[in-house]
Enzyme design. Sequence first.
Site, PDB file in Angstrom:
ATOM      1  N   HIS B  62       0.839  -1.206   0.000  1.00 12.67           N
ATOM      2  CA  HIS B  62       0.000   0.000   0.000  1.00 12.67           C
ATOM      3  C   HIS B  62       0.874   1.256   0.000  1.00 12.67           C
ATOM      4  O   HIS B  62       1.311   1.725   1.053  1.00 12.67           O
ATOM      5  CB  HIS B  62      -0.907  -0.012   1.237  1.00 12.67           C
ATOM      6  CG  HIS B  62      -1.970   1.045   1.222  1.00 12.67           C
ATOM      7  ND1 HIS B  62      -3.216   0.855   1.758  1.00 12.67           N
ATOM      8  CD2 HIS B  62      -1.983   2.311   0.722  1.00 12.67           C
ATOM      9  CE1 HIS B  62      -3.938   1.955   1.601  1.00 12.67           C
ATOM     10  NE2 HIS B  62      -3.199   2.857   0.977  1.00 12.67           N
ATOM     11  N   HIS B  64       1.497   5.257  -2.090  1.00  9.77           N
ATOM     12  CA  HIS B  64       1.030   6.282  -3.029  1.00  9.77           C
ATOM     13  C   HIS B  64       2.281   6.912  -3.647  1.00  9.77           C
ATOM     14  O   HIS B  64       3.086   7.487  -2.929  1.00  9.77           O
ATOM     15  CB  HIS B  64       0.196   7.337  -2.297  1.00  9.77           C
ATOM     16  CG  HIS B  64      -1.041   6.771  -1.666  1.00  9.77           C
ATOM     17  ND1 HIS B  64      -2.238   6.685  -2.338  1.00  9.77           N
ATOM     18  CD2 HIS B  64      -1.254   6.218  -0.441  1.00  9.77           C
ATOM     19  CE1 HIS B  64      -3.147   6.130  -1.539  1.00  9.77           C
ATOM     20  NE2 HIS B  64      -2.574   5.835  -0.383  1.00  9.77           N
ATOM     21  N   ARG B  66       2.207   9.054  -6.330  1.00 14.06           N
ATOM     22  CA  ARG B  66       1.885  10.409  -6.809  1.00 14.06           C
ATOM     23  C   ARG B  66       2.086  10.657  -8.302  1.00 14.06           C
ATOM     24  O   ARG B  66       1.812  11.746  -8.778  1.00 14.06           O
ATOM     25  CB  ARG B  66       2.673  11.472  -6.021  1.00 14.06           C
ATOM     26  CG  ARG B  66       2.456  11.429  -4.521  1.00 14.06           C
ATOM     27  CD  ARG B  66       1.029  11.754  -4.147  1.00 14.06           C
ATOM     28  NE  ARG B  66       0.851  11.846  -2.709  1.00 14.06           N
ATOM     29  CZ  ARG B  66      -0.167  11.282  -2.057  1.00 14.06           C
ATOM     30  NH1 ARG B  66      -1.081  10.600  -2.701  1.00 14.06           N
ATOM     31  NH2 ARG B  66      -0.292  11.429  -0.754  1.00 14.06           N
ATOM     32  N   HIS B 178     -10.975   0.754   1.239  1.00 17.49           N
ATOM     33  CA  HIS B 178     -10.739   1.864   2.174  1.00 17.49           C
ATOM     34  C   HIS B 178     -12.040   2.017   2.941  1.00 17.49           C
ATOM     35  O   HIS B 178     -13.023   2.526   2.413  1.00 17.49           O
ATOM     36  CB  HIS B 178     -10.404   3.125   1.364  1.00 17.49           C
ATOM     37  CG  HIS B 178     -10.403   4.398   2.160  1.00 17.49           C
ATOM     38  ND1 HIS B 178      -9.263   5.153   2.348  1.00 17.49           N
ATOM     39  CD2 HIS B 178     -11.393   5.063   2.811  1.00 17.49           C
ATOM     40  CE1 HIS B 178      -9.562   6.217   3.075  1.00 17.49           C
ATOM     41  NE2 HIS B 178     -10.842   6.192   3.360  1.00 17.49           N
ATOM     42  N   HIS B 231      -5.440  -0.399   5.746  1.00 17.58           N
ATOM     43  CA  HIS B 231      -5.152   0.401   6.956  1.00 17.58           C
ATOM     44  C   HIS B 231      -6.137   0.256   8.116  1.00 17.58           C
ATOM     45  O   HIS B 231      -6.785   1.219   8.521  1.00 17.58           O
ATOM     46  CB  HIS B 231      -4.953   1.877   6.596  1.00 17.58           C
ATOM     47  CG  HIS B 231      -5.938   2.470   5.609  1.00 17.58           C
ATOM     48  ND1 HIS B 231      -7.282   2.447   5.800  1.00 17.58           N
ATOM     49  CD2 HIS B 231      -5.727   3.096   4.418  1.00 17.58           C
ATOM     50  CE1 HIS B 231      -7.875   3.054   4.787  1.00 17.58           C
ATOM     51  NE2 HIS B 231      -6.952   3.447   3.929  1.00 17.58           N
ATOM     52  N   ASN B 277      -5.223   9.545   7.583  1.00 18.43           N
ATOM     53  CA  ASN B 277      -6.554   8.948   7.515  1.00 18.43           C
ATOM     54  C   ASN B 277      -6.440   7.460   7.212  1.00 18.43           C
ATOM     55  O   ASN B 277      -5.872   7.095   6.189  1.00 18.43           O
ATOM     56  CB  ASN B 277      -7.378   9.638   6.418  1.00 18.43           C
ATOM     57  CG  ASN B 277      -8.833   9.230   6.461  1.00 18.43           C
ATOM     58  OD1 ASN B 277      -9.344   8.858   7.514  1.00 18.43           O
ATOM     59  ND2 ASN B 277      -9.495   9.297   5.314  1.00 18.43           N
ATOM     60  N   ASP B 304       1.266   2.623   3.718  1.00 21.30           N
ATOM     61  CA  ASP B 304       0.363   3.699   3.278  1.00 21.30           C
ATOM     62  C   ASP B 304       1.179   4.978   3.031  1.00 21.30           C
ATOM     63  O   ASP B 304       0.757   6.077   3.385  1.00 21.30           O
ATOM     64  CB  ASP B 304      -0.774   3.943   4.284  1.00 21.30           C
ATOM     65  CG  ASP B 304      -1.921   4.744   3.668  1.00 21.30           C
ATOM     66  OD1 ASP B 304      -1.830   5.138   2.493  1.00 21.30           O
ATOM     67  OD2 ASP B 304      -2.916   4.990   4.385  1.00 21.30           O
ATOM     68  N   HIS B 308       3.573  14.228   0.868  1.00 22.49           N
ATOM     69  CA  HIS B 308       2.958  15.551   0.686  1.00 22.49           C
ATOM     70  C   HIS B 308       4.050  16.608   0.763  1.00 22.49           C
ATOM     71  O   HIS B 308       4.980  16.491   1.556  1.00 22.49           O
ATOM     72  CB  HIS B 308       1.909  15.821   1.768  1.00 22.49           C
ATOM     73  CG  HIS B 308       0.634  15.065   1.568  1.00 22.49           C
ATOM     74  ND1 HIS B 308      -0.214  15.321   0.506  1.00 22.49           N
ATOM     75  CD2 HIS B 308       0.064  14.056   2.267  1.00 22.49           C
ATOM     76  CE1 HIS B 308      -1.250  14.504   0.573  1.00 22.49           C
ATOM     77  NE2 HIS B 308      -1.102  13.708   1.628  1.00 22.49           N
TER      78      HIS B 308
END
Lengths: 322, 448
Positions: B62, B64, B66, B178, B231, B277, B304, B308
């Site tokens: 899991h 991200h 981007r 999710h 998650h 989250n 996860d 950012h």
Amino acid sequence: MRWTRKHLLGLEGVEREEILAILDTAAKFREVLDRPVKKVPTLRGVTIVNLFFEASTRTRMSFELAEKRLSADTLNFSASTSSVKKGETLRDTAKNIEAMMVDMVVIRHSASGAPHFLTDHIDGSVINAGDGTHEHPTQALLDLFTIREALGDIEGRKVTILGDILHSRVARSNVWGLNALGAKVTLCGPSTFMPAEIERMGATVTTDLREATADADVVNILRIQQERLEGGFLPSLREYARLFGVDAARVAEMKPDVVIMHPGPINRGVELSADVADGDRSVILDQVTNGVAVRMAIIYLLSRVRAQERVEEPEILAEVGL
Amino acid sequence: MRKIILKGGRLIDPATRTDDYIDLLLANERVAKWGEGTPVDEDTLVIDVRGAVVSPGLVDMHVHLREPGREDEETIESGALAAAHGGITAVAAMPNTEPTIDTPAWVEYVRSRGTAIAVYPIAAITVGRGGKTLTEMAALAEAGAVAFSDDGSPVESATVMRRALEYASMVGRPIISHCEDLNLTGSGVMNEGFASTMAGLRPIPAAAEEVAVARDIILARTTGANLHIAHVSTRGSVELVRRAKEEGIAVTCETCPHYFTLTDDDVRTYATSTRVNPPLRSAADVSAIKVGLADGTIDAIASDHAPHSIEEKEVEFDAAPPGLIGTETLLPLTLTHLVESGTITLGRAVELMSTDPASILGIPHGSLAEGSRADVTVFDPDWAWEVSEDWFLSKSKNSPFIGRTLRGRAVLTISRGEIVFEEPGAAHRAGETHEEGEHHAAELSVHA
């Protein structure tokens, strides 16, 4: 008396002696407010910015008056007239203020923690004038001052805070402050307005108004906001008034010398009836007057801490021929 | 291509039930047969890994990355390098990019970046993650999608979720859910509890996750499809999954290191690196997550990883986007907070970070059996070190663990027989002398 803090971000963790230092200092400034010339030269040359990102009339006016009574230079910066609407970040706003060599910032913001954020980005002192649903320490301090004025002491007194506890920064700051001074705090309101595990802050929680107020020395009534209806917290304001509204009949069931407080602005006929708001048990306007003295005390104490940091100041003044 | 022999390490491979001091030979991108008579020719790189653990390459199911869309925060390439730095040799990339990975062409794009480690695309459940129309799952699977997920947001409609489970089941790929009831989340930004009450931050109840977990488990039972819950962060979710597994429902789940290392108390500083989250939960939830990891209720630890930019995170807590970077600290946090503390064994840790996630996704990883893909992680379980911002290779630095001292980290990562990360100063080429002060438990030395 002891005061060593640079900022006032909240009353959580502020000790009894520190709160008493503020209240005792405020008592002196309260006397100043009764003089024909209601101004002292204490903070001449000190610059304070009132940074209001959220609508406020009374708190901003109270701070501004307190600053002027202390002879500080004040600037007002409110969201509607600022560059916030143009997309400037709080960080950049803070850095701009920093560049203007401001000594102190009074901030009101809808985001909890915004005053903490400022302390990471500016050198000056920060006073929290209300952040989100976190804290509103100056309101709680003026409430404490007013209770002490009305009852003589706070230790052992039973204080009930009534209404929308969930969304209230005033309630949170009051619980911390009242507990520090040894009061017994009861929180009362609809179950939808009780934040999770609030009793762990040190308060009795009840949804029964009569039980909460029967032996209360002070009942501090919070404002109910219309927009809470939309959030599904309340069926109607009428139902709220029926269960939790304070009117003359309910005051008659309380202790005869009960002190009625409200941080304002009042929704007359919802949480508080007009006759009680204007009645002889109400100290609501005293709260407003005392608010100026308490804010003078806070600004004064914080500026003293700052002055001690800047030991080189007299030398600088000497260099420029003063 | 050069052969590699990892010599003197403690080899832990749950897939072959191995936990012993065995040397490992890698040849032709595969784990090769190694015996007394195996010739060590000049093409063989012999690496001394005494003091270190040798495990199948870690699988982070899991992340991200981007790309496409926010290449300023991470790219598939930088994300893969960061993962390799954390000892990971395969990641599964979530499709909530801009645009969404919901067509075979985009799946192909993600799959074919030619990265240092294996990057497996997860495709969206619904077109544009809009929650309405199912994606062309058969074509997406054929293009290389290993699972389907609208991660970042839930599939709100129970009917759409039911259809998705049925359809994905036909295609033979799991749905990764999710689980979140957006009505219960409302405008919440942190876990509901005493900490949120004190911080005055708008609360997200545990029920926002648990209601959705319960719904999806019921739908998994209805459809018989493979459901993987992303998650998992609350005690209630762990209990629901445990009960579902006892009933024989085909459900698996993962948790993330921040759900067994941090609590909602850590949010009280208003540090935006703690906004994530699902939100950081209570101490009781953390304990339940640990129990779930130890007893097999939870099948995988995934990061996860959610990069950012500083511009996005250096704002008021309410305004900050949720998410934290995690591929590089996945292994160290697991070693420090689960293995070091005695909650799970090293073998179980390898299962959770490699064997089991590989099996859930049906990808050829997570084993050091002869003939397996030569993906190997070598880590020093005893190395105490402090996390610093500079240490991260990810393009983003939004980690709440900066400044913490952790125990253990990867020192060598091998993907398909190639060294894709080696700790500088840890591995020593033949003829080089050790520098004073560079010593730690796992000293790697290499002899050509």
